[in-house]
Scaffold this active site. Structure first.
Site, PDB file in Angstrom:
ATOM      1  N   GLU A 161       0.855  -1.198   0.000  1.00 20.09           N
ATOM      2  CA  GLU A 161       0.000   0.000   0.000  1.00 20.09           C
ATOM      3  C   GLU A 161       0.886   1.243   0.000  1.00 20.09           C
ATOM      4  OE1 GLU A 161      -0.268   2.129   2.739  1.00 20.09           O
ATOM      5  OE2 GLU A 161       1.002   0.951   4.084  1.00 20.09           O
ATOM      6  N   LYS A 216       8.254  -0.864  -1.938  1.00 18.66           N
ATOM      7  CA  LYS A 216       7.523  -0.231  -0.848  1.00 18.66           C
ATOM      8  C   LYS A 216       8.500   0.382   0.166  1.00 18.66           C
ATOM      9  CE  LYS A 216       4.539   0.664   2.374  1.00 18.66           C
ATOM     10  NZ  LYS A 216       3.771   1.879   2.359  1.00 18.66           N
ATOM     11  N   CYS A 272       5.127   3.894   9.203  1.00 21.51           N
ATOM     12  CA  CYS A 272       5.904   3.300   8.108  1.00 21.51           C
ATOM     13  C   CYS A 272       7.323   3.817   7.944  1.00 21.51           C
ATOM     14  CB  CYS A 272       5.166   3.489   6.791  1.00 21.51           C
ATOM     15  SG  CYS A 272       3.792   2.342   6.632  1.00 21.51           S
TER      16      CYS A 272
END
Length: 458
Positions: A161, A216, A272
């Site tokens: 994501e 990512k 993150c």
């Protein structure tokens, strides 16, 4: 053709992502499962303002799809059994123990998911990694799934994501790109079709598994690196008389650099950036790429330095003592428009000031008192009784600001700009200090009102 999708994990990624997939694919049944009964109850609450994740626009998406083809449940086994495609969207925190402590991702939740899928599945499944994972996790997943002896075929895909909290629904509705990594063309195509319900095909990128997993981590590392870069310059600006906003504006006009993520601040937070860079550092070190590891680790070190520096500035400006002084924190979330506090700068600035026995009063429009105390207790710096003695959480800004010696802006909530600052000044102790960690307020205006105003990089 995918008829039923299950997502394990109803957090900040799983909840919003599955809600939009269900909204855009009315013929696909989407079930989000989680062992946390309280969280599932909140997702099912008739009052859409009580959803466990606060994201602008999410209530409308859930309201449209829930009960039609979007379901939230604690029955994990049933959802696994019935699904054609299973998304794994569970937490992968940084390890707090053992080898790789403080850097490597803790994959125990991922492994538990894989074992549960393996135990329950009676038909072929496509398993999609949605959590942020270190490179080659898919290999471990496949190994666990293939060695269960059920004769079931599993195809592993990586579909990281790229949501920014606070704009997750907009990001999901109109993504820059959707990335799908895998080894099986049919499985990849099945997931492409799900996204094609609303995303143009040219924005759906397909790669091998490892490229997808690494992309990512690298995307977040590059973004965080920009923040640390401008924050490093902010300190230089303060001692040379330059203004970091003017410098950022000037370099941002260069089309090769661009203007995004050049906002100097008290430092980045969120679930993150730090976790993904530490992961990158750990992977590089495990392959003995020490120079690569050192390079990326510096991004984190500078971010920590920025938070410490901000707290030290508060202490130094307030005559080298904050003992017993009331400091009002405006904001606790790591950024505006979210109730997520993971790695929020506010936690670490507060911790530093509490070491000096400051009295902190916190107001955040979306973060609960329980969460704020939980964040401080988790650090283990002092007892929970001490945290509750020194920190008060209030429901209105007035309660935080009246009688305070200083105000520290830690989250860039828009409402803080709208306050009647002349009135606030009247109710504060003098001299009245404002430390703007987000460069949110109009400094000239505040100085005219008689505040002592400090902003990063000026």
């Amino acid at each position: 053709m995918i008829k039923k999708i299950t997502c394990i994990g109803a957090g900040y990624v799983g909840g919003p992502t599955m809600s939009v997939i269900a909204q855009k694919n009315p013929n696909v049944e989407v079930t989000v499962v989680d062992l946390n009964e309280h969280r599932i109850a909140a997702w099912n609450d008739a009052d859409l303002s009580k959803l466990p994740v606060y994201e602008p626009g999410l209530d409308a998406v859930v309201g449209e799809a829930r009960g039609r083809n979007l379901f939230f449940s604690t029955d994990v086994d049933k959802a696994i059994d019935e699904a054609d495609m299973i998304f794994i969207s569970v937490n992968t925190p940084t390890k707090t123990y053992g080898k790789g402590k403080g850097q490597a991702a803790d994959l125990k939740f991922i492994e538990l998911c894989a074992r549960q899928i393996a135990a329950v599945a009676k038909s072929d499944k496509i398993v999609v990694e949605k959590s942020t994972l270190p490179v080659r996790t898919a290999e471990a997943l496949k190994s666990i799934l293939d060695h269960t002896g059920n004769g079931v075929n599993f195809h592993i895909l990586s579909n990281p994501e790229f949501l920014a909290e606070g704009t997750a629904v907009t990001d999901l509705h109109n993504p820059d790109r959707v990335l799908i990594g895998g080894e099986d063309a049919e499985a990849i195509e099945a997931l492409v079709k799900v996204y094609e319900a609303w995303v143009p095909r040219e924005r759906i990128l397909t790669t091998n598994l490892w490229s997808s997993e690494l992309s990512k981590l690298v995307a977040n590392a590059f973004l965080a690196q920009r923040v640390s870069s401008i924050n490093a310059i902010s300190e230089l600006c303060e001692v040379t008389g330059a203004n970091v906003d003017e410098v950022a504006h000037a370099i941002g006009k260069d089309s090769r650099i661009g203007s995004k993520f050049l906002k100097a601040s008290v430092g980045f937070g969120g679930s993150c950036f730090q976790k993904d860079i530490l992961n990158l550092v750990y992977i590089a070190r495990s392959y003995h790429l020490n120079e690569v590891a050192d390079y990326w680790e510096q991004v984190i070190l500078l971010n920590d330095h920025q938070k410490t520096r901000f707290a030290e500035r508060i202490i130094k400006t307030m005559y080298n003592t904050v003992n017993g002084k009331q400091i009002a924190f405006l904001g606790w979330a790591f950024k505006k428009d979210t109730n997520d506090t993971r790695e929020s700068a506010a936690i670490y600035v507060a911790d530093h000031l509490l070491d000096e026995e400051a009295s902190i009063i916190v107001y955040d429009p979306k973060v609960s008192a329980e969460q704020i105390y939980r964040d401080l207790d988790y650090l283990g710096t002092r007892s929970s009784e001490e945290n509750r003695r020194l920190v008060t959480v209030v429901d209105t800004p007035e309660e935080a600001l009246i009688g305070s010696h200083a105000i520290a802006v830690l989250t860039e909530w828009d409402e803080f700009k709208q306050y009647d600052w002349a009135k606030i000044k009247e109710g504060m102790k003098r001299p009245s200090f404002v430390f703007d960690g987000r460069k949110l307020l109009n400094g000239a205006e505040l100085e005219e009102l008689g505040f002592s105003y400090y902003a990063i990089g000026e």
